[in-house]
Design a protein around this motif. Structure first.
Motif, PDB file in Angstrom:
ATOM      1  N   ALA A  34       0.827  -1.083   0.026  1.00  0.00           N
ATOM      2  CA  ALA A  34      -0.101   0.089   0.078  1.00  0.00           C
ATOM      3  C   ALA A  34       0.900   1.347   0.097  1.00  0.00           C
ATOM      4  O   ALA A  34       1.970   1.351   0.471  1.00  0.00           O
ATOM      5  N   GLN A  35       0.162   2.254  -0.720  1.00  0.00           N
ATOM      6  CA  GLN A  35       1.015   3.300  -0.553  1.00  0.00           C
ATOM      7  C   GLN A  35      -0.158   4.616  -0.512  1.00  0.00           C
ATOM      8  O   GLN A  35      -1.026   4.430  -1.308  1.00  0.00           O
ATOM      9  N   CYS A  36      -0.143   5.308   0.518  1.00  0.00           N
ATOM     10  CA  CYS A  36      -1.382   6.075   0.746  1.00  0.00           C
ATOM     11  C   CYS A  36      -0.881   7.461   1.269  1.00  0.00           C
ATOM     12  O   CYS A  36      -0.184   7.702   2.272  1.00  0.00           O
ATOM     13  N   PHE A  37      -1.567   8.642   0.285  1.00  0.00           N
ATOM     14  CA  PHE A  37      -1.054   9.745   0.301  1.00  0.00           C
ATOM     15  C   PHE A  37      -2.245  10.722   1.155  1.00  0.00           C
ATOM     16  O   PHE A  37      -3.371  10.421   0.497  1.00  0.00           O
ATOM     17  N   GLY A  38      -1.755  11.505   1.955  1.00  0.00           N
ATOM     18  CA  GLY A  38      -2.707  12.439   2.915  1.00  0.00           C
ATOM     19  C   GLY A  38      -2.707  13.708   2.628  1.00  0.00           C
ATOM     20  O   GLY A  38      -2.278  14.225   1.730  1.00  0.00           O
ATOM     21  N   GLY A  39      -3.136  14.638   3.577  1.00  0.00           N
ATOM     22  CA  GLY A  39      -3.409  15.902   3.414  1.00  0.00           C
ATOM     23  C   GLY A  39      -2.168  16.699   3.712  1.00  0.00           C
ATOM     24  O   GLY A  39      -1.026  16.194   3.629  1.00  0.00           O
ATOM     25  N   ALA A  40      -2.297  18.077   3.734  1.00  0.00           N
ATOM     26  CA  ALA A  40      -1.075  18.939   3.782  1.00  0.00           C
ATOM     27  C   ALA A  40      -1.442  20.157   4.629  1.00  0.00           C
ATOM     28  O   ALA A  40      -2.474  20.636   4.788  1.00  0.00           O
ATOM     29  N   LYS A  41      -0.429  20.942   4.991  1.00  0.00           N
ATOM     30  CA  LYS A  41      -0.203  22.411   5.280  1.00  0.00           C
ATOM     31  C   LYS A  41       1.051  22.722   4.630  1.00  0.00           C
ATOM     32  O   LYS A  41       2.310  22.571   5.145  1.00  0.00           O
ATOM     33  N   ASN A  42       1.011  23.264   3.628  1.00  0.00           N
ATOM     34  CA  ASN A  42       2.295  23.514   2.967  1.00  0.00           C
ATOM     35  C   ASN A  42       2.551  25.233   3.247  1.00  0.00           C
ATOM     36  O   ASN A  42       1.838  26.103   3.196  1.00  0.00           O
ATOM     37  N   HIS A  43       3.884  25.169   3.746  1.00  0.00           N
ATOM     38  CA  HIS A  43       4.379  26.544   4.082  1.00  0.00           C
ATOM     39  C   HIS A  43       5.283  27.202   2.937  1.00  0.00           C
ATOM     40  O   HIS A  43       5.697  26.311   2.070  1.00  0.00           O
ATOM     41  N   ALA A  44       5.255  28.596   3.012  1.00  0.00           N
ATOM     42  CA  ALA A  44       6.179  29.076   2.070  1.00  0.00           C
ATOM     43  C   ALA A  44       6.850  30.178   3.023  1.00  0.00           C
ATOM     44  O   ALA A  44       6.367  30.872   3.713  1.00  0.00           O
ATOM     45  N   VAL A  45       8.131  29.815   3.101  1.00  0.00           N
ATOM     46  CA  VAL A  45       9.030  30.698   3.855  1.00  0.00           C
ATOM     47  C   VAL A  45       9.473  31.886   3.107  1.00  0.00           C
ATOM     48  O   VAL A  45      10.189  31.590   1.922  1.00  0.00           O
ATOM     49  N   VAL A  46       9.259  33.041   3.580  1.00  0.00           N
ATOM     50  CA  VAL A  46       9.556  34.258   2.566  1.00  0.00           C
ATOM     51  C   VAL A  46      10.893  34.937   3.545  1.00  0.00           C
ATOM     52  O   VAL A  46      10.556  35.588   4.364  1.00  0.00           O
ATOM     53  N   MET A  47      12.218  34.962   3.149  1.00  0.00           N
ATOM     54  CA  MET A  47      13.136  35.491   3.677  1.00  0.00           C
ATOM     55  C   MET A  47      13.355  36.774   3.241  1.00  0.00           C
ATOM     56  O   MET A  47      12.659  37.334   2.293  1.00  0.00           O
ATOM     57  N   PRO A  48      14.097  37.840   4.318  1.00  0.00           N
ATOM     58  CA  PRO A  48      14.079  38.889   4.140  1.00  0.00           C
ATOM     59  C   PRO A  48      14.585  39.676   2.686  1.00  0.00           C
ATOM     60  O   PRO A  48      14.406  40.872   2.356  1.00  0.00           O
ATOM     61  N   ASP A  49      15.517  38.832   1.978  1.00  0.00           N
ATOM     62  CA  ASP A  49      16.072  39.183   0.817  1.00  0.00           C
ATOM     63  C   ASP A  49      15.263  38.827  -0.370  1.00  0.00           C
ATOM     64  O   ASP A  49      15.648  39.103  -1.502  1.00  0.00           O
ATOM     65  N   ALA A  50      14.113  38.125  -0.172  1.00  0.00           N
ATOM     66  CA  ALA A  50      13.383  37.933  -1.117  1.00  0.00           C
ATOM     67  C   ALA A  50      12.667  38.755  -2.301  1.00  0.00           C
ATOM     68  O   ALA A  50      12.511  39.995  -1.608  1.00  0.00           O
ATOM     69  N   ASP A  51      12.519  38.717  -3.496  1.00  0.00           N
ATOM     70  CA  ASP A  51      11.924  39.689  -4.271  1.00  0.00           C
ATOM     71  C   ASP A  51      10.232  39.609  -4.154  1.00  0.00           C
ATOM     72  O   ASP A  51       9.838  38.590  -4.510  1.00  0.00           O
ATOM     73  N   LEU A  52       9.833  40.627  -3.290  1.00  0.00           N
ATOM     74  CA  LEU A  52       8.340  40.537  -2.919  1.00  0.00           C
ATOM     75  C   LEU A  52       7.772  40.514  -3.943  1.00  0.00           C
ATOM     76  O   LEU A  52       6.392  39.960  -3.744  1.00  0.00           O
ATOM     77  N   ASP A  53       7.649  41.259  -5.069  1.00  0.00           N
ATOM     78  CA  ASP A  53       6.705  41.232  -6.017  1.00  0.00           C
ATOM     79  C   ASP A  53       6.393  39.749  -6.628  1.00  0.00           C
ATOM     80  O   ASP A  53       5.370  39.511  -6.921  1.00  0.00           O
ATOM     81  N   SER A  54       7.643  39.025  -6.946  1.00  0.00           N
ATOM     82  CA  SER A  54       7.285  37.823  -7.375  1.00  0.00           C
ATOM     83  C   SER A  54       6.855  36.737  -6.248  1.00  0.00           C
ATOM     84  O   SER A  54       6.094  35.767  -6.722  1.00  0.00           O
ATOM     85  N   VAL A  55       7.036  37.143  -5.198  1.00  0.00           N
ATOM     86  CA  VAL A  55       6.991  36.233  -3.939  1.00  0.00           C
ATOM     87  C   VAL A  55       5.105  36.608  -4.037  1.00  0.00           C
ATOM     88  O   VAL A  55       4.398  35.534  -3.755  1.00  0.00           O
ATOM     89  N   VAL A  56       4.906  37.562  -4.193  1.00  0.00           N
ATOM     90  CA  VAL A  56       3.161  37.848  -3.819  1.00  0.00           C
ATOM     91  C   VAL A  56       2.608  37.255  -5.222  1.00  0.00           C
ATOM     92  O   VAL A  56       1.458  36.491  -5.034  1.00  0.00           O
ATOM     93  N   ASP A  57       3.222  37.455  -6.317  1.00  0.00           N
ATOM     94  CA  ASP A  57       2.424  36.692  -7.428  1.00  0.00           C
ATOM     95  C   ASP A  57       2.310  35.329  -7.095  1.00  0.00           C
ATOM     96  O   ASP A  57       1.545  34.495  -7.327  1.00  0.00           O
ATOM     97  N   ALA A  58       3.378  34.384  -6.829  1.00  0.00           N
ATOM     98  CA  ALA A  58       3.814  33.433  -6.377  1.00  0.00           C
ATOM     99  C   ALA A  58       2.550  32.845  -5.420  1.00  0.00           C
ATOM    100  O   ALA A  58       1.876  31.792  -5.487  1.00  0.00           O
ATOM    101  N   LEU A  59       2.512  33.575  -4.301  1.00  0.00           N
ATOM    102  CA  LEU A  59       1.457  33.290  -3.225  1.00  0.00           C
ATOM    103  C   LEU A  59       0.353  33.324  -3.359  1.00  0.00           C
ATOM    104  O   LEU A  59      -0.639  32.529  -2.959  1.00  0.00           O
ATOM    105  N   ILE A  60      -0.211  34.221  -4.326  1.00  0.00           N
ATOM    106  CA  ILE A  60      -1.462  34.459  -4.666  1.00  0.00           C
ATOM    107  C   ILE A  60      -1.995  33.172  -5.311  1.00  0.00           C
ATOM    108  O   ILE A  60      -2.877  32.791  -5.477  1.00  0.00           O
TER     109      ILE A  60
END
Ligand code: NAD
Length: 498
Positions: free
Chosen positions: A244-270
């Motif tokens: 058996a292989q059984c895949f379940g739920g999730a809580k996927n995090h996005a860690v945003v470091m202070p040096d990240a390009d916030l415009d592209s981060v916001v596009d990605a997160l939205i």
């Protein structure tokens, strides 16, 4: 009202249990079809049919099986648009997104066309004097797939394609919420020249699943769905001697470091947070800005962008995301938003009372953003599976890594940074199965494997890629002596090659 069916032995088979479920159009909140729910006897009939058909399929040379898989891929590909429309009408995701659902499934069918190469075994010449050793991979027999509502094309194809290409017969129990695309896929397999009985679809609920888990003719079970059920299915399947292989739920995090390009981060997160109404197992649902200034800037931008999103029926090309799958899901997600407010999180954007013009009965929740979420809150600890993003502020990088690693789920995670050193440290230390570096939804390509850690996956092997070939076959190792008949007398000690 259209009545759906099962698909057994290469043809549509009407349900006989007398139990039916409604299939809804979630964009409109109306019943569109009726689905028979299989009894144990009907499920056993599908297993029996697969069991009868499998030996001839396994005996066919892998190149011929691969050719049928290639033809199957081209028929599905040619129908992508109509499959996407059908999929959207039962799931509610946008048609563009539904097309992606079909295409990501097709990637794995393409991968499975490489089965002659993938099944090549191992060989050792002259392991001892006159002795050669080889290993081959053989199919398991009848294998079952039990799949969730959220990818009704992709996940059935992830299961069916490698299982069938390896020489197994496959019984699919798709989600009862959106069964029409899986049924069509099984028809297309026949149109592609696949033999009857190799791709069966049995529609149903717990009764069908329990029969698949306990029937001795089913050798392996691949499940995808929520974690509590995944864990129960895993326990029951393995207790009954199945792989058996059984895949379940999730809580996927996005860690945003202070040096990240916030415009592209916001596009990605939205996109990753709200796309498909957050009903993706790889959706980002927890955003972890590192440092207060990162958090302040990020929350403000997310708030602005979330307000701009357009929510509506999946067949409207202008919408960003559609409804939730069901009235129950709608109620559950609204309740979670109430819980978040009661727990003291800051509700920065409230999607509870969204009105979609012309579709008052659809199961809509608007984009929702919580700030100042803390690890003890239920909205953080539990999977919401809706368009709800929770911002959990971390004072430094170590706190962010700890947060991710302490969570019960370990499906996907992303880190956003311009610092290769930080990214490398993160990817090595994070206890999550699939990691993105500046990639918000790191679903691996078909020739790598897909699978989460911790409570996101039960079993040892992942989906698609090389693991799928391992999962759907077993190894036989043959030790041969040529020339035969060379006498060395009876030996009573352990054979060695010395
Ligand atoms: P679900 O667990 O409700 O249903 C999944 C399948 O299990 C369906 O076919 C359903 O009919 C069957 N089922 C339902 N109740 C059962 C029971 N008591 N016993 C046996 N079988 C039962 O999941 P869903 O709501 O269809 O899908 C959403 C869930 O799937 C989310 O938790 C999501 O994270 C998860 N998911 C995980 C992955 C992954 O790869 N990890 C991928 C997609 C979805």
């Amino acid at each position: 009202m259209q009545q759906l069916h099962h698909y057994i032995g290469g043809k549509a088979v009407a349900g006989t249990s007398g139990r039916m479920a409604d299939v809804f159009d979630p964009s409109r909140g109306t019943v569109s079809r009726q689905l028979p729910l299989a009894s144990a006897d009907e499920t056993r009939a599908a297993i029996a049919d697969a069991h009868t058909a499998q030996p001839d399929w396994a005996a066919m040379n892998p190149q011929r099986r691969a050719r049928i898989m290639a033809e199957f891929a081209s028929l599905v590909r040619a129908e992508t648009d109509s499959l996407a429309e059908l999929l959207s009408s039962e799931h509610g995701k946008t048609i563009a997104d539904a097309r992606g659902d079909v295409e990501r499934g097709l990637d794995v069918v393409d991968f499975a066309t490489g089965v002659p190469h993938l099944l090549k075994g191992e060989y050792t010449d002259n392991a001892g004097t006159g002795i050669d050793v080889y290993s081959m991979r053989q199919p398991l027999g009848v294998v079952a797939g039990i799949t969730p509502f959220n990818f009704p094309a992709m996940i059935p194809l992830w299961k069916a394609a490698p299982a069938i290409a390896c020489g197994n017969a496959f019984v699919l129990k798709p989600s009862e919420r959106d069964p029409s695309v899986p049924l069509r896929l099984a028809e297309l397999f026949i149109d592609a020249g696949g033999p009857p009985g190799i791709f069966n679809v049995i529609n149903g609920d717990v009764e069908a699943v329990d029969t698949l888990l306990t029937d001795s003719r089913v050798a392996a079970v691949g499940f995808v769905g929520s974690s509590d059920i995944a864990q129960r299915v895993y326990a029951k399947a393995t207790a009954n001697g199945k792989r058996a292989q059984c895949f379940g739920g999730a809580k996927n995090h996005a860690v945003v470091m202070p040096d990240a390009d916030l415009d592209s981060v916001v596009d990605a997160l939205i996109g990753a947070g709200y796309g498909s109404a957050g009903e993706r197992c790889m959706a980002i649902s927890a955003v972890v800005p590192v440092g207060e200034s990162t958090a302040e800037a990020l929350v403000e931008r997310l708030r602005q962008r979330a307000h701009e999103l357009v929510v509506g029926p999946g067949d409207d090309a202008a919408v960003d995301f559609g409804p939730l799958i069901s009235a129950q899901a709608l109620q559950k997600v609204r309740e979670y938003i109430d819980i978040g407010v009661a727990e003291g999180a800051t509700l920065a954007v409230d999607g509870r009372d969204i009105a979609v013009t012309g579709h008052p009965e659809g199961y809509y929740v608007g984009p929702t953003l919580f700030d100042n979420v803390t690890p003890d809150m239920r909205i953080y600890a539990e999977e919401i599976f809706g368009p709800v993003l929770s911002v959990v502020r971390a004072h430094d990088y170590e706190a962010a890594v700890k947060l991710v690693n302490d969570h019960r789920y370990g499906n996907g995670v992303a880190v956003f940074t311009r610092d290769g050193d930080a990214a490398r440290d993160f990817t090595r230390r994070v206890e999550v199965g699939m990691v993105g570096v500046n990639v918000p939804i790191p679903v691996p390509v078909a020739y790598h494997t897909f699978g989460g850690w911790k409570d996101s996956g039960f079993g040892d092997l992942n989906q698609h890629g090389p693991d799928s070939i391992r999962f759907y076959t077993r190894t036989k190792t043959v030790t041969t002596r040529w020339p035969a008949g060379v006498r060395s007398g009876a030996s009573f000690v352990m054979p060695t090659m010395n």
